[in-house]
Every structure is written in C-alpha cells, then in structure tokens.
Scaffold this motif. Structure first.
Motif, PDB file in Angstrom:
ATOM      1  N   ARG A 199       4.256  -7.416  57.455  1.00 27.40           N
ATOM      2  CA  ARG A 199       3.551  -7.040  56.361  1.00 27.40           C
ATOM      3  C   ARG A 199       2.792  -6.346  55.730  1.00 27.40           C
ATOM      4  NH1 ARG A 199       1.495 -11.710  53.918  1.00 27.40           N
ATOM      5  NH2 ARG A 199       1.452 -13.482  55.452  1.00 27.40           N
TER       6      ARG A 199
ATOM      7  N   THR B 257       7.173 -11.710  50.610  1.00 27.04           N
ATOM      8  CA  THR B 257       6.737 -13.064  50.482  1.00 27.04           C
ATOM      9  C   THR B 257       7.452 -13.347  51.432  1.00 27.04           C
ATOM     10  OG1 THR B 257       7.477 -14.575  48.595  1.00 27.04           O
ATOM     11  CG2 THR B 257       9.009 -12.615  49.399  1.00 27.04           C
ATOM     12  N   LEU B 258       7.331 -15.265  51.449  1.00 21.56           N
ATOM     13  CA  LEU B 258       8.285 -15.667  52.750  1.00 21.56           C
ATOM     14  C   LEU B 258       8.788 -16.650  52.029  1.00 21.56           C
ATOM     15  CD1 LEU B 258       5.016 -16.943  55.105  1.00 21.56           C
ATOM     16  CD2 LEU B 258       6.608 -14.931  55.569  1.00 21.56           C
ATOM     17  N   ARG B 259       8.918 -16.714  50.075  1.00 14.87           N
ATOM     18  CA  ARG B 259       9.647 -17.945  49.627  1.00 14.87           C
ATOM     19  C   ARG B 259      11.518 -17.807  49.470  1.00 14.87           C
ATOM     20  NH1 ARG B 259       6.795 -18.603  43.501  1.00 14.87           N
ATOM     21  NH2 ARG B 259       8.040 -16.241  43.736  1.00 14.87           N
ATOM     22  N   ARG B 260      11.551 -16.414  49.855  1.00 12.28           N
ATOM     23  CA  ARG B 260      12.877 -16.280  49.841  1.00 12.28           C
ATOM     24  C   ARG B 260      13.384 -15.058  50.354  1.00 12.28           C
ATOM     25  NH1 ARG B 260      12.932 -16.463  44.624  1.00 12.28           N
ATOM     26  NH2 ARG B 260      14.514 -17.957  44.453  1.00 12.28           N
ATOM     27  N   THR B 261      14.278 -14.855  51.384  1.00  9.66           N
ATOM     28  CA  THR B 261      14.367 -14.099  52.686  1.00  9.66           C
ATOM     29  C   THR B 261      16.142 -13.836  52.423  1.00  9.66           C
ATOM     30  OG1 THR B 261      14.293 -15.546  54.851  1.00  9.66           O
ATOM     31  CG2 THR B 261      12.449 -13.645  53.827  1.00  9.66           C
TER      32      THR B 261
ATOM     33  N   GLU C   8       8.607  -9.068  47.371  1.00  2.49           N
ATOM     34  CA  GLU C   8       8.804  -9.341  46.162  1.00  2.49           C
ATOM     35  C   GLU C   8       8.605  -8.620  45.025  1.00  2.49           C
ATOM     36  OE1 GLU C   8       8.526 -13.581  43.508  1.00  2.49           O
ATOM     37  OE2 GLU C   8       7.465 -13.248  45.123  1.00  2.49           O
TER      38      GLU C   8
ATOM     39  N   HIS D  25      17.927  -9.492  45.962  1.00  4.24           N
ATOM     40  CA  HIS D  25      17.606 -10.864  45.741  1.00  4.24           C
ATOM     41  C   HIS D  25      18.042 -10.889  43.937  1.00  4.24           C
ATOM     42  CE1 HIS D  25      17.223 -15.114  43.853  1.00  4.24           C
ATOM     43  NE2 HIS D  25      18.252 -15.361  45.241  1.00  4.24           N
TER      44      HIS D  25
ATOM     45  N   VAL E  23      14.284  -9.278  44.805  1.00  3.75           N
ATOM     46  CA  VAL E  23      13.825  -9.408  46.200  1.00  3.75           C
ATOM     47  C   VAL E  23      14.248  -8.416  47.257  1.00  3.75           C
ATOM     48  CG1 VAL E  23      13.017 -11.342  48.020  1.00  3.75           C
ATOM     49  CG2 VAL E  23      12.947 -11.915  45.186  1.00  3.75           C
TER      50      VAL E  23
ATOM     51  N   ASP F  15      15.299  -7.454  51.209  1.00  5.47           N
ATOM     52  CA  ASP F  15      15.255  -7.185  52.429  1.00  5.47           C
ATOM     53  C   ASP F  15      16.344  -6.422  52.603  1.00  5.47           C
ATOM     54  OD1 ASP F  15      14.531  -8.388  54.723  1.00  5.47           O
ATOM     55  OD2 ASP F  15      15.480 -10.271  54.264  1.00  5.47           O
TER      56      ASP F  15
END
Length: 520
Positions: free
Chosen positions: A69, A99-103, A111, A140, A208, A210
């Motif tokens: 984080r 974010t934890l929604r899309r990895t 994000e 993404h 996004v 990563d």
C-alpha cells in the motif's frame, strides 16, 4: 474443546493444506487461495524465465520490501496545465490510489485516473537500470488503444518509447531499455523517473498498473536446428548460421521490425507504374505500429514474423479490416531463407503498384530467379508473395549449391499420394509444395498417410515435410524402409520432419499413427 482437541484440529488443518498468512521461505506473503507472488510472476511473465529480474513495484506486502500500500506514494500525476485565464474552469482532478479490485498478480495494484494532458510519474527505488534488457509493466486498459508511451528521465536526458499496443484487459508492456541507439540518449545508471501516459487522449483515461519489473532476458533459445543459434535479447531475435550470416530482427527508429541488411525493400505507390527502388510506405499513412512474433523453433527450422500495422485512426489496428504488412521468415539449417509477404490494404488508399527488392537474388515458385519483384496495376486489396534466398558464406559469396537450391524451390519435386491421404491444394501450392514455408505439405487421414516423392532428374537434398493431422502420440515415419528419427510436433497438431540424405529416385514415405479418440 480441550487442549488435546485443539492440537488435533490444528494438525488436521495443516494436513489439509490450509495456508498461513506468514511469509513463505522465499519471503513472499502467501494467500489462502494464491501461490507465492514470485511463482505468480514467473507464470504470468515468460521473459522472467532467466531468473534475472527484480520487481520495482508490485503493490504487495513482501518481507524486506516496502509495503504494497505504501508503494503508491512512489507514483503521482504530473502537474495540471496552468490556466490561461481566470475565467477558464479549473482542470478536473486526477486520482492515483491503491486498489484490491483488479490485479494482474497478487492482491494489490494501482488504479489511475489521468485527466487530459497529464501522465503518471513513477520514482523507482532503483536508479541503476544497467544489466537489464527490458522493463515490463502490467497495464489494464478498459478499451483498445495504440497511444501508450513510456518515458525514461535520467540525469543526462530523456527518451520516449514508440507507441505501445494495448488491448482491452490486461497487457504486458515491454520496453527495450538496452538498445544502442537509446544508450546514447539516456544514462541508464541514473534513471530518476519513469513516466507513462496516452499521447492521443482526448479526455480522462482510467487504467490500472501492476508489476513494474526490470528483466534481463538475454538467452539462447532451444531447440534449434543443428548449426543454427537462436537468441533473444530484449525484444530482438537473432538467428546465427554456423557457416553463414547472422540475421537480427529488430525495430528501427520508426518502430517497424526489419531483418537488418537482409530485409527486402518494399515500395508502394498509387500510380500504376513501378515504384522507386528505395523504401516507400507513405501511401499507408503516418500512423504505424509493429509486432514481432516467434512462430516456431525446433530441430528442423526457425520461423519469425513481423507485422506492420497502419491504422487510419487510433485504436483501429485491432480490426481485421485494417492496412497491414506481414513478413514471415523461415530459416533452414542448410542456409535457405524463405520470406512470405502479405499486404492487406483493406480500408486504405488504392495501391497502383508494388516493388519488392530482396537483399540478394531470389527464387520464386514456378518462375526463374530474379533480383526484384514488381507488381504493376495492383488489383488488391490483398497481395501475397513468397521467395527464397540462399545464405552467403563467410566470404560473402553464395555457396556453390545456391543455384540448385533456387531451382528446387522454383521447380519442386512431385508428391504422389498412395492409398490414403491427400495432397494439400491451397492457393499458391504446386505438387504438394508450400512456397510460403519452403516445405512440402501432405494431409493425413485417420493418423496415416503414404506418398511417393518423385525427385527432379538431378536429385533432391533433404526435403522437409509438414504432415497435417492430429495424433494421440507422435507417429512413426518410414522412408524407403528406414525410420526417420527426428520428428517435430507443431502447435497446430501437425508434424514436421526432413528426409535425410539425397533422393535420386522415386522414394516411398509412410506416416503411421493413431488419431485422438473421436477423430478420423
């Protein structure tokens, strides 16, 4: 439950494989449902196969590394453009958040909402990028885009990448950071900022990020034919012949991939007469992007492809109805190099004529050897050409067998099917010979085929065959009573092999195998 029962339950949970949230032996934090992060990254990013890579940002809690984080604080949007007048409305705010929604891997990512004219800036924890060939970034995108760029800002200057292609969903953007022409512009020992953004954005862009990873992917690829070496270094592919030239497929300053000094010169014009002898691509437009692909590498041959896209507008490259030029190169151990060129001018300005000038004298199927190929009054919108060149020796001269090799390509052997199987009869093939790949093609039926190779009067040296079919296991191949040992299974299910030695008389060949259950 007593103390003994509690210990028993704990043992049962461990026996069932319930994961702990403690760090694993390699320092990663495991998830009850996910393997260690290093395992996920190795599976997701094939270029890390060398084991020489270092994650710069992965937004995960890894022992000894800055918390996931907290890594978001290394990223920030560039300052908003200054307003030209007090009456101008304030620019919309941007957003950069964990974010934890899309990895892509792990459980965390970044994000970003980038307003028009603003880019995402990253201050890497490691400034020295030397010793690495690629910077890999997982991006993404909710839509198809072709305007994503990466900038390296160093102590001595900056460099901006060519446009990168993004499909809707997750993409692995690979930036070649060790190209000689780039090293003159940037100091890789002191990279102070990495910027990424969309150069054609007409409005806010949400994406996004990563797994920002530095990778040294330089390696020799196996298998390869005897006497041939295949290497990958950054985004470049090199094919080196033991007694011949070295071919390097790499991107030029315009972002198009070419085969160096061995690249054929392509010129197109809207006039029906022959185009100039220098490269001329202006008719396709200024917007251009390219992709390179390793199609095949095995004990028989190596195949590489470079596709040049010329979209009329941003994001349009993904459509099938778009201008593109695709070069496919097939290399054989005996020095043969077959080039197959496809021009798809769908949706583009009318092409009047095409000139193709190979780097050396070439052979064409059913035609005499030529120094160039000219197609006047091009009918289009799709054109296809195949030709063969023979590798020169160390002295720069073609081998004594060059003329014979060209003649065998122009006038191949005859293939006579026997009992089962049928000849391939696609456009551009004669007598079972596929000029686009430089090999003979036969179709199997129920896992079996028999045919007779009728060589030309002066013989045929080590012909290569691709047998189309599907088998439950690798079939056996018999040539005139002798087993062919080196059989390659291709990704489409077909098999590939070369008949050893020289054929001087009609020679029977039999492929015997078993089809997968339910197939005939």
């Amino acid at each position: 439950m007593g103390r003994r029962g509690g210990h028993l339950l704990a043992c049962l949970l461990l026996a069932c494989g319930c994961a702990s949230l403690r760090g694993t032996s390699d320092g990663d934090v495991a998830s009850p449902k996910l393997p260690p992060l290093s395992v996920q990254q190795a599976r997701t990013y094939p270029e890390t196969v060398t084991g020489r890579f270092v994650p710069l940002a992965d937004f995960e809690d890894v022992a000894g590394v800055r918390a996931g984080r907290a890594q978001q604080h290394d990223f920030a949007l560039s300052p908003a453009p200054r307003r030209t007048s007090p009456d101008e409305p304030p620019p919309p705010p941007g957003e950069v958040r964990f974010t934890l929604r899309r990895t892509r891997t792990g459980i965390g990512a970044l994000e970003v909402l980038a307003p028009t004219g603003r880019e995402l800036r990253y201050t890497p924890p490691t400034r020295d990028f030397t010793g690495y060939t690629l910077m890999s970034i997982a991006i993404h995108s909710p839509t198809i885009r072709d305007d994503f760029r990466v900038q390296l800002v160093t102590r001595s200057g900056s460099w901006v990448s060519r446009r990168q292609l993004l499909r809707a969903g997750w993409n692995t953007v690979q930036v070649d950071i060790r190209r000689p022409d780039r090293q003159r512009e940037v100091d890789l020992t002191d990279v102070r900022r990495v910027a990424m953004g969309f150069s054609d954005a007409a409005g806010p862009v949400r994406f996004v990020v990563d797994d920002v990873i530095l990778i040294d992917n330089a390696r020799t690829l196996q298998p390869a034919p005897d006497g041939m070496m295949l290497r990958k270094d950054g985004l470049d592919y090199t094919v080196a012949m033991a007694d011949g030239p070295t071919y390097t497929l790499s991107a030029g300053t315009d972002g198009l991939w070419r085969l160096g000094d061995h690249q054929a010169v392509l010129a197109v014009t809207d006039a029906p007469r022959a185009p100039p002898q220098r490269e001329a691509l202006a008719l396709f437009g200024r917007r251009r992007i390219a992709r390179v692909e390793l199609i095949e590498h095995n004990a028989v041959r190596v195949r590489l492809a470079s596709t040049w896209y010329f979209p009329a507008r941003r994001g349009a490259w993904a459509s099938e109805a778009i201008r593109r030029v695709r070069w496919t190169y097939t290399f054989y151990r005996d020095g043969r190099r077959v080039t197959h060129l496809v021009i798809n001018n769908a949706g583009g300005r009318k092409i009047g004529a095409v000139r193709i000038r190979p780097a050396s004298r070439c052979a064409r199927s059913g035609r005499p050897a030529v120094d160039e190929i000219v197609a006047e009054n091009f009918a289009g919108p799709v054109g296809r050409w195949s030709w063969l060149c023979v590798a020169a020796n160390d002295a720069g001269r073609p081998p004594p067998s060059a003329e014979t090799v060209r003649r065998r390509y122009a006038h191949p052997a005859t293939i006579r099917p026997v009992l089962v199987g049928r000849r391939a009869s696609r456009s551009g093939q004669a007598a079972g010979f596929d000029a686009s790949e430089g090999c003979y093609v036969v179709h199997a039926r129920a896992g079996n085929c028999r045919f007779v190779v009728v060589p030309p009067s002066d013989g045929l040296e080590s012909p290569v065959f691709r047998v189309v079919g599907r088998w439950a296991a690798t079939p056996s191949v018999n040539c005139a009573g002798r087993a062919v040992r080196r059989i390659v299974r291709l990704s489409d299910g077909s098999i590939l092999f070369a008949l050893p030695g020289r054929l001087e008389r009609p020679t029977p060949v039999e492929v015997a195998g078993t089809s997968p259950p339910g197939e005939t």
